[in-house]
Design a protein around this motif. Structure first.
Motif, mmCIF file in Angstrom:
data_model
loop_
_atom_site.group_PDB
_atom_site.id
_atom_site.type_symbol
_atom_site.label_atom_id
_atom_site.label_comp_id
_atom_site.label_asym_id
_atom_site.label_seq_id
_atom_site.Cartn_x
_atom_site.Cartn_y
_atom_site.Cartn_z
ATOM 1 N N HIS A 101 54.482 90.010 19.488
ATOM 2 C CA HIS A 101 53.965 90.991 20.455
ATOM 3 C C HIS A 101 55.094 91.858 21.011
ATOM 4 O O HIS A 101 54.933 93.073 21.171
ATOM 5 C CB HIS A 101 53.248 90.279 21.605
ATOM 6 C CG HIS A 101 52.064 89.464 21.175
ATOM 7 N ND1 HIS A 101 51.214 89.857 20.165
ATOM 8 C CD2 HIS A 101 51.589 88.268 21.630
ATOM 9 C CE1 HIS A 101 50.271 88.949 20.017
ATOM 10 N NE2 HIS A 101 50.474 87.978 20.886
ATOM 11 N N ARG A 146 50.269 92.845 14.178
ATOM 12 C CA ARG A 146 49.598 92.837 15.483
ATOM 13 C C ARG A 146 48.584 91.704 15.558
ATOM 14 O O ARG A 146 48.618 90.872 16.469
ATOM 15 C CB ARG A 146 48.905 94.177 15.738
ATOM 16 C CG ARG A 146 48.191 94.242 17.081
ATOM 17 C CD ARG A 146 47.526 95.605 17.260
ATOM 18 N NE ARG A 146 47.045 95.776 18.613
ATOM 19 C CZ ARG A 146 45.853 95.356 19.037
ATOM 20 N NH1 ARG A 146 45.031 94.742 18.201
ATOM 21 N NH2 ARG A 146 45.481 95.548 20.286
ATOM 22 N N GLU A 168 48.109 100.296 24.017
ATOM 23 C CA GLU A 168 49.018 99.266 23.521
ATOM 24 C C GLU A 168 50.272 99.160 24.377
ATOM 25 O O GLU A 168 50.823 98.072 24.533
ATOM 26 C CB GLU A 168 49.419 99.582 22.076
ATOM 27 C CG GLU A 168 48.328 99.324 21.056
ATOM 28 C CD GLU A 168 47.978 97.861 20.961
ATOM 29 O OE1 GLU A 168 48.866 97.046 20.632
ATOM 30 O OE2 GLU A 168 46.821 97.516 21.234
ATOM 31 N N THR A 186 49.889 85.991 26.206
ATOM 32 C CA THR A 186 50.602 84.865 25.608
ATOM 33 C C THR A 186 51.571 84.226 26.591
ATOM 34 O O THR A 186 51.721 82.993 26.624
ATOM 35 C CB THR A 186 51.334 85.329 24.332
ATOM 36 O OG1 THR A 186 50.383 85.910 23.439
ATOM 37 C CG2 THR A 186 52.015 84.161 23.626
ATOM 38 N N ASN A 196 53.244 95.264 21.870
ATOM 39 C CA ASN A 196 51.882 94.997 22.330
ATOM 40 C C ASN A 196 51.947 94.324 23.702
ATOM 41 O O ASN A 196 51.940 93.102 23.822
ATOM 42 C CB ASN A 196 51.156 94.107 21.311
ATOM 43 C CG ASN A 196 49.693 93.888 21.665
ATOM 44 O OD1 ASN A 196 49.249 94.212 22.759
ATOM 45 N ND2 ASN A 196 48.942 93.347 20.730
ATOM 46 N N SER A 238 48.928 91.871 24.866
ATOM 47 C CA SER A 238 48.954 90.539 24.250
ATOM 48 C C SER A 238 50.193 89.757 24.667
ATOM 49 O O SER A 238 50.158 88.521 24.742
ATOM 50 C CB SER A 238 48.885 90.659 22.728
ATOM 51 O OG SER A 238 47.633 91.177 22.324
ATOM 52 N N GLU A 239 51.294 90.449 24.946
ATOM 53 C CA GLU A 239 52.484 89.768 25.467
ATOM 54 C C GLU A 239 52.149 89.068 26.790
ATOM 55 O O GLU A 239 52.501 87.895 26.997
ATOM 56 C CB GLU A 239 53.620 90.766 25.684
ATOM 57 C CG GLU A 239 54.887 90.130 26.242
ATOM 58 C CD GLU A 239 55.971 91.145 26.603
ATOM 59 O OE1 GLU A 239 56.958 90.741 27.252
ATOM 60 O OE2 GLU A 239 55.831 92.333 26.253
ATOM 61 N N ILE A 291 48.145 87.762 17.409
ATOM 62 C CA ILE A 291 46.984 87.329 18.196
ATOM 63 C C ILE A 291 46.393 86.045 17.614
ATOM 64 O O ILE A 291 46.064 85.098 18.354
ATOM 65 C CB ILE A 291 45.938 88.456 18.253
ATOM 66 C CG1 ILE A 291 46.483 89.627 19.086
ATOM 67 C CG2 ILE A 291 44.615 87.950 18.826
ATOM 68 C CD1 ILE A 291 45.650 90.888 19.013
#
Length: 563
Positions: free
Chosen positions: A364, A331, A186, A376, A369, A372-373, A335
């Motif tokens: 995120h 989290r 993560e 995005t 995270n 995922s950051e 997403i």
């Protein structure tokens, strides 16, 4: 009047007094300490009897019991009663306190109340010693990593690991190391994560427990998927499924099936991905696993979007977001918000898409995270590029690329390079755009990302056409269309047909152009991509005007000229 309990009726006034917390506590405080403890003992016995007696514990997996909604209250009564009973009975009440506190923690987790579950696991840990204490700490850390901030879970996993080593409990030690691997994943330290997973599997193999070993293999398989090693991911997921089935763990098997579905989706095998995901979703619903259900729905929305089923995609992702908010899963809420933003983007709801990406990005960053950051940031950058904000788009995509490389997200690295290639194309730097898109294509091929292989080849075809390489462009358009159709990617098939129509028009083949155009816009209308439709319409109108031809009507045929 009487009130219904799980095992019969009691006078309503009595039920009200015992269930209304303020009145009940006030009544207890009026009593002397010894009398108060005895009242708690009576309340404990009555409530336990009304709920059908004591549960059997949680070994072999949590199974609900009629007492679970009252477990925290029962634990409180047992704890308060300890001082008012003879020494010989205190041990039994202390054991009941621990049992019901554990049940309360399990039940809160089962109901999707992670904050309450974390608090209860921590309380339980204070009452336990040795490996049991370590397991309660590990359970708390696991929830902190899932629902709060991965970095905050580190201390708990380290403590649980140390207790496992000190007590010789290899199962606890191995599961704590799996948790540490999750923290590293993560927070973007993927090389360390892989080392931890290898260590965990070596430890857990000595335990001869197919359940915990299967969970560890599942984590390793997800790691392989996230680092672009899809063949290894498939193999390891299947090993995890075999172990979990041997252990009789239906719920865990369903989670791994859903994870395997993602690998097939990333390889462009949409039918198999959907089949596996629907199997997993049915099990999640049957076993009331709300968190897993929501994750599966969010992933299902991606498949529906790619294959042009916009209404189904919208329903699935909205349902996922609602469940994540209900269960407090930040989290996966982030997403799912990102998935919905892409859906907004591809159906012309641009302002909602921008807000959705920014909301997802904030979550995120809040929970740490990093993977995922990065994803995005790239998605938002691509959207802003399409809106004409080239400078902001470049800054976002370059920031995304930096994160992808830090966390070894090769799949998203390839996608980001493709985004930068489009920016170069927009600036007229065609040779540089082609070179960068070729690099992106090489990564897509390396990680087995057939969806974006199709994207890259289609873009290279338009770049070839713009640089006069007509035969090469036609070949690439055919290759891209084969990939789009194999995957079921209606949006990209429509886009590529429209771009090939523009090429054929420029080469004087107006009939071939009109036919490709008709099929392309039909697909784009079917999925409701109004933004891309407007862009394609404008390009075709300008191209036909340059060629001295009338516009095409909505069916793709030329508009008749008035005499």
């Amino acid at each position: 009047m009487k009130a219904l309990t799980p095992h019969g009726f009691v006078p309503a006034e009595t039920a009200y007094l015992f269930r209304h917390a303020l009145l009940r506590d006030a009544a207890y405080q009026l009593q002397l300490p010894g009398d108060r403890a005895r009242l708690h003992a009576v309340a404990f016995q009555l409530l336990k009897a009304l709920c059908g007696g004591a549960p059997s514990g949680t070994r072999g997996g949590f199974r609900t019991h009629p007492s679970d909604p009252f477990a925290e209250e029962l634990a409180g009564h047992a704890a308060a009663a300890e001082t008012g009973v003879p020494d010989g009975k205190r041990a039994a009440l202390a054991a009941a306190h621990r049992l019901y506190l554990r049940r309360a923690a399990e039940f809160s987790q089962f109901q999707g109340r992670p904050v309450n579950a974390i608090r209860l696991w921590r309380q339980l840990a204070e009452l336990l010693e040795g490996a049991e204490r370590g397991e309660a700490i590990r359970r708390s850390a696991d929830l902190i990593g899932q629902f709060d901030h991965a970095g905050k879970a580190e201390k708990g996993f380290q403590e649980a690991r140390a207790i496992g080593r000190a007590t010789g409990d290899r199962r606890l030690e191995g599961r704590a190391v799996v948790g540490l691997a999750g923290v590293r994943t993560e927070t973007g330290k993927v090389a360390e994560a892989e080392k931890f997973l290898g260590e965990a599997i070596r430890i857990l193999k000595t335990c001869r427990d197919p359940h915990v070993l299967g969970v560890a293999y599942s984590s390793l398989a997800s790691h392989f998927r996230q680092t672009g090693r899809l063949d290894l991911a498939v193999k390891t997921h299947r090993e995890a499924i075999a172990l979990l089935r041997r252990a009789g763990e239906g719920a865990s098997t369903a989670v791994v099936l859903a994870n395997l579905s993602q690998v097939h989706r990333e390889r462009g095998e949409m039918k198999e991905s959907e089949r596996l995901l629907l199997r997993a979703l049915a099990h999640h619903r049957a076993s009331a696993q709300k968190r897993s259900e929501a994750i599966a729905l969010s992933n299902l929305s991606i498949i529906y979007k790619i294959t042009g089923r916009v209404q189904e995609a919208t329903r699935a992702v909205e349902a996922a977001i609602a469940i994540h908010r209900q269960t407090g899963d930040r989290r996966y809420e982030g997403i799912a918000l990102g998935n919905r933003a892409i859906l907004f983007q591809e159906t012309g709801r641009i302002e909602e898409a921008i807000r959705g990406h920014r909301e997802a990005l904030a979550i995120h960053r809040e929970i740490g995270n990093r993977r995922s950051e990065g994803v995005t940031l790239g998605n938002l950058g691509e959207l802003l590029r399409e809106c004409g904000s080239a400078n902001e788009a470049r800054a976002l995509i370059e920031a995304a690329l930096l994160i992808h490389r830090q966390v070894n997200n090769r799949r998203s690295e390839g996608v980001a390079l493709g985004g930068l290639a489009h920016l170069l194309d927009d600036e007229g730097r065609l040779a540089q755009a082609s070179a960068l898109e070729e690099k992106a294509l090489a990564i897509h091929q390396e990680v087995g990302n057939r969806e974006f292989q199709g994207h890259a080849i289609a873009h290279l075809a338009t770049l070839d056409a713009s640089q006069g390489r007509i035969d090469q462009a036609r070949g690439r358009f055919r290759e891209a269309l084969q990939l789009h159709r194999a995957i079921g990617d209606s949006r990209m098939e429509g886009s590529t047909l429209c771009h090939s129509a523009l090429l054929e028009l420029e080469q004087g083949r107006s009939d071939a152009s009109a036919e490709a155009w008709r099929r392309g816009i039909e697909l784009l209308r079917g999925i409701g991509d109004t933004t891309l439709l407007r862009q394609m319409d404008a390009e075709m109108l300008a191209a036909r005007s340059r060629a001295g031809l009338p516009p095409l009507d909505e069916a793709g045929g030329p508009v008749a000229r008035e005499n």
